[in-house]
Design an enzyme around this catalytic site. Sequence first.
Site, mmCIF file in Angstrom:
data_model
loop_
_atom_site.group_PDB
_atom_site.id
_atom_site.type_symbol
_atom_site.label_atom_id
_atom_site.label_comp_id
_atom_site.label_asym_id
_atom_site.label_seq_id
_atom_site.Cartn_x
_atom_site.Cartn_y
_atom_site.Cartn_z
ATOM 1 N N GLY A 31 0.810 -1.210 0.000
ATOM 2 C CA GLY A 31 0.000 0.000 0.000
ATOM 3 C C GLY A 31 0.842 1.258 0.000
ATOM 4 C CG LEU A 33 -0.902 1.674 -3.820
ATOM 5 C CD1 LEU A 33 -2.024 1.217 -4.738
ATOM 6 C CD2 LEU A 33 0.212 0.631 -3.789
ATOM 7 C CG HIS A 34 4.900 5.739 -4.931
ATOM 8 N ND1 HIS A 34 5.561 5.135 -5.988
ATOM 9 C CD2 HIS A 34 5.465 5.227 -3.808
ATOM 10 C CE1 HIS A 34 6.487 4.320 -5.533
ATOM 11 N NE2 HIS A 34 6.436 4.345 -4.211
ATOM 12 C CD GLU A 35 3.713 10.057 -10.887
ATOM 13 O OE1 GLU A 35 4.380 9.874 -11.924
ATOM 14 O OE2 GLU A 35 3.589 11.163 -10.339
ATOM 15 C CG HIS A 37 3.260 1.151 -5.554
ATOM 16 N ND1 HIS A 37 3.517 2.228 -4.754
ATOM 17 C CD2 HIS A 37 3.818 0.077 -4.928
ATOM 18 C CE1 HIS A 37 4.189 1.834 -3.677
ATOM 19 N NE2 HIS A 37 4.390 0.545 -3.760
ATOM 20 C CD GLN A 61 7.638 -7.237 4.047
ATOM 21 O OE1 GLN A 61 6.961 -8.138 3.542
ATOM 22 N NE2 GLN A 61 8.122 -6.236 3.337
ATOM 23 C CE LYS A 150 13.209 3.693 -4.020
ATOM 24 N NZ LYS A 150 13.234 2.900 -2.760
ATOM 25 C CD GLN A 154 10.813 -6.970 -1.859
ATOM 26 O OE1 GLN A 154 10.841 -6.622 -0.696
ATOM 27 N NE2 GLN A 154 9.924 -6.504 -2.709
ATOM 28 C CG LEU A 185 8.546 8.507 -8.401
ATOM 29 C CD1 LEU A 185 7.200 8.406 -9.090
ATOM 30 C CD2 LEU A 185 8.738 9.914 -7.859
#
Length: 281
Positions: A31, A33-35, A37, A61, A150, A154, A185
């Site tokens: 969640g 969220l931004h651009e 995502h 985590q 990014k 992971q 971002l």
Amino acid sequence: MKIFKTKKELQSYLLSCRAAGQKIALVPTMGALHEGHLSLIAEAKKLAEIVVCSIFVNPTQFNDPKDLEKYPRPIENDIALLQSAACDILFLPEIAEMYPADDSPWHIDLGELDSIWEGEKRPGHFQGVTQIVYKLFRLVAPDIACFGQKDFQQVMVIQRLIDIKKLPVSIHICPTVRNKDGLALSSRNTRLSEEGKIKALVLYRSLRYIKDHFGSVSPSQLRQNAINILLQEDGIELEYLAICESRTLQETDTIMAGNSYVALLVVWLEGVRLIDNMILQ
């Protein structure tokens, strides 16, 4: 957009999608969220007929309970953003839905990926990541899963999970979304002051320097020069900068033809931990 909160409802709906021969893509998120995502949703829509986005702030985590507690949860805004991106399905479970009382203990052998860089700085973090991603993969059974470049380590960890568990999921790595000045971002960036956001542009400048000179300058000299660029900016505290072979994330000082490489960078600025990377070849 359909919103499901239970595994049973989601699985039932996805059965009908598969029966219709539709390919399914999964975009797992926590969640806020931004651009960045939304770019994953856009990529997923190019690759599959059905896009499932999960929003779940995964407790296993987080190393620090306080970090879990203060993690942003702007769910109404997240739903509006997903609707604007024409996402097909939002899976929005509660903790008890994903971690029932009779849940089995989890551990997977990730090798050195679990103990270097982010693995060293955040012990147990990748066990928690693989635990929830495995649950989501088993639940959604996606053909494709989209992750952002990014969080490069992971992505390599999740690829290792897929290899170990022999899962029929293809990972699609989506390029890091940056603003016009090069700042990656991230929900963490919202915690920086306006001055901090300008200072943070030095991360991109240092990574860009490494990429532009990769192959013509030794990795150790590239690293030192990039650190010098970083430390020209007041307030930057370097945690690590490394030039690594991409799959193993082993630091290297020799470039082998046919191998791929990535520069990994973490700094602290205004009390915020900023993560970035750049694929070199």
